[in-house]
Design an enzyme around this catalytic site. Sequence first.
Site: not given
Length: 467
Positions: A301, A312, A326
């Site tokens: 999460s 990224d 998750k």
Amino acid sequence: MSSVISLRLLPALLLSLAISPAALAEQPVSEEISSAPAPLPLRELRNFTEVFERIRSAYVEEVDDTTLLEYAINGMLTSLDPHSAYLQPEAFTDLQENTSGKFGGLGIEVGMEDGLIRVVTPIDDTPAQKAGIQSGDLIVTLDGEAVMGMTLSDAIDRMRGEPGSEITLEVRRKNEKELLSFTLQRAEIKVASVRTETLSGGIGYVRITQFQEKTGPELTAAIETWTHAEEPLNGLILDLRNNPGGVLDAAVEVTDAFIDEGLIVYTEGRAANSELRFSATKQTAARDIPVVVLVNGGSASASEIVAGALQDHKRAVIVGTRSFGKGSVQSVLPITEDSAIKLTTARYFTPNGRSIQAQGIEPDIRVEQSEVKTYENRFYKESDLPGHLKNPEQDDNQASEDSQPDQDGTIGPNELLKQDFQLYEAHTLLRGVTILSPNSGKTSASRSQPEHNEDADTLARSQTAQP
């Protein structure tokens, strides 16, 4: 109607184990959906009422109508996905009370798997972690009673108890033929959010056990301490292993400590206000310091939000094993004063548009956990030869001193590194970067000291990513 948006690893009932203090704040959630609802299926409604009446009249034991309706509601929600649930009065009260950060329990994140209780992760410095409970363990019995047939709520209630009382767990562990037995003493769980150490070579080590309200400021304070020290901060290891999540705003603040522009995370769903976007600010504590992030199957999460964003933005090297996966958002929607439903309402995405749901974060460098063992070198060296010439730049006592372990916090073969192969590999990677570009951290520190942001201290933490 008010609600709480949350990004959590497991159903909120897990909170009753007293294992994860996540801030709970109210924020309106629109219940309007863009498309008009379809007409109610009358045939299925007739079937429902028929089944309801058959149970009332023919079930072997009498069940009152209120209980049957609660079962029906719970069945609707639990059939949707593992994270939607009906929070009846006791569970809803637990959810609200357990956001204080102090809990009586064992200190484990759990979920249901094939009728058994699966350990998602033990929390640092809790009875479960100290006893040796591991992520992936399947709890088979509680005080000798089989958990097969118990609901998750029932099992959690049995694991709860007064601090100081004991409970015996039998667990099934992968690659172990016999069941393992653990006797744990319940305790008041106070989970530290950020722990730091200084490793050799000017490498900072930050362990975030979960994302709490003050995690961001605590991380920033730790970085400032390092950057103001005489010894340059040459790199930083951010350890998110077995971190089940926590407050979403804290995950955003942690990511913001390493990047100064660009998107961090965004969410998409059907509800009108489920589309949220979080971006970096200029208040960046460690703009250029080399970073390695450690993840594993227990990283979930909010941990995946941080790892995915830094990956990224090519701001950090992700090391370890694939994370939990998750990537959904849950909203806690009060139904009455003492009950609510926890409903999955959105998905979150990394800056490049990747959904982590059931996929996880794939590390840039995959490193399985294993033991670090030193190979004994039996080769003779020049210094072992009788009558060898001394090195004019070497002190008489230097050779003997170098062979002894340091006694301060920055020892050579650090005890922490000896015990943790993934951390050892991350440290080795950063040491290589330090050798190629020494003092890079010192330069970064001199031009990236953030100003204090009072708004960050008072921001309502309505977004959460952990049970």
